[in-house]
Design an enzyme around this catalytic site. Structure first.
Site, PDB file in Angstrom:
ATOM      1  N   HIS A 130       0.847  -1.193   0.000  1.00 54.01           N
ATOM      2  CA  HIS A 130       0.000   0.000   0.000  1.00 54.01           C
ATOM      3  C   HIS A 130       0.886   1.249   0.000  1.00 54.01           C
ATOM      4  O   HIS A 130       2.094   1.162   0.164  1.00 54.01           O
ATOM      5  CB  HIS A 130      -0.818   0.075   1.298  1.00 54.01           C
ATOM      6  N   GLU A 186       2.501  -0.769   4.421  1.00 51.86           N
ATOM      7  CA  GLU A 186       2.313   0.590   3.909  1.00 51.86           C
ATOM      8  C   GLU A 186       3.674   1.211   3.630  1.00 51.86           C
ATOM      9  O   GLU A 186       4.588   1.118   4.454  1.00 51.86           O
ATOM     10  CB  GLU A 186       1.585   1.464   4.933  1.00 51.86           C
ATOM     11  N   HIS A 225      -2.475  -2.957  -3.430  1.00 53.36           N
ATOM     12  CA  HIS A 225      -3.843  -2.758  -2.975  1.00 53.36           C
ATOM     13  C   HIS A 225      -4.788  -2.664  -4.170  1.00 53.36           C
ATOM     14  O   HIS A 225      -5.912  -3.164  -4.138  1.00 53.36           O
ATOM     15  CB  HIS A 225      -3.904  -1.494  -2.117  1.00 53.36           C
ATOM     16  N   ASP A 244      -3.413   2.351  -4.994  1.00 51.02           N
ATOM     17  CA  ASP A 244      -2.058   2.243  -4.460  1.00 51.02           C
ATOM     18  C   ASP A 244      -1.482   0.837  -4.640  1.00 51.02           C
ATOM     19  O   ASP A 244      -2.239  -0.120  -4.698  1.00 51.02           O
ATOM     20  CB  ASP A 244      -2.022   2.689  -2.992  1.00 51.02           C
TER      21      ASP A 244
END
Length: 184
Positions: free
Chosen positions: A34, A116, A155, A165
């Site tokens: 992400h 992330e 994602h 993303d």
């Protein structure tokens, strides 16, 4: 890198309340990449960590009012300089994927690890982020052998049309060169 008790030893531990148990006997078999930046396209500070821990000061920026009621998390955050923060143990279900599906399997949070990258869809990621992400990926795959190369996704791959993303600025071919091949 080393994993002990489902936590990455090299990561700063900042526990999030936004997680729950995976379904019984559900193996970790996917890694989802992400991106996040708070406020959008601004880097640095503790806003991401605060957000994942439900401690974001929503008066600090007008955008934060839009996300104030969300309760989300990821397993790991890779900051621009390569620093690592872990929010949820890998054996637990972080709330990163939302409504999602991959190869006919719904609810990707049930069987995935969410990472992330501090970034934005159209802002190049740093060399440190690629290097650290590759090291983390190799470590995770050694610990959770069901994570095959074809199950390392963005994602946008599991929530197409809803999420974009890690975006076009993420260099998938380069990243795939950095990680080890499947052993099977």
């Amino acid at each position: 890198m080393k994993i002990q008790n489902h936590r990455l030893c090299e990561a700063h531990w900042q526990p999030s309340p936004n997680y729950n148990q995976r379904p019984e006997s559900m193996a970790v078999s996917m890694l989802v990449v992400h991106n996040i930046s708070l406020p959008p396209k601004q880097f640095g500070g503790s806003y991401i960590e605060d957000f994942f821990c439900n401690q974001l000061d929503c008066s600090a920026h007008p955008y934060f009012d839009e996300i104030k009621d969300l309760q989300v998390s990821a397993h790991l955050l890779v900051k621009r300089g390569g620093e690592l923060v872990q929010f949820v143990p890998f054996n637990e279900r972080a709330w990163h994927a939302g409504v999602s599906e991959f190869e006919g399997e719904a609810n990707c949070n049930d069987f995935s690890i969410g990472i992330e990258l501090e970034g934005a869809d159209d802002v190049p990621y740093t060399q440190q982020q690629y290097q650290v992400l590759a090291q983390v990926t190799d470590c995770l795959r050694a610990h959770y052998p069901d994570i095959l190369s074809k199950r390392i996704v963005g994602h946008d791959d599991i929530a197409p049309g809803r999420k974009t993303d890690p975006g076009p600025s993420f260099d998938w071919p380069y990243f795939k060169q950095l990680i080890k091949e499947d052993i099977s």
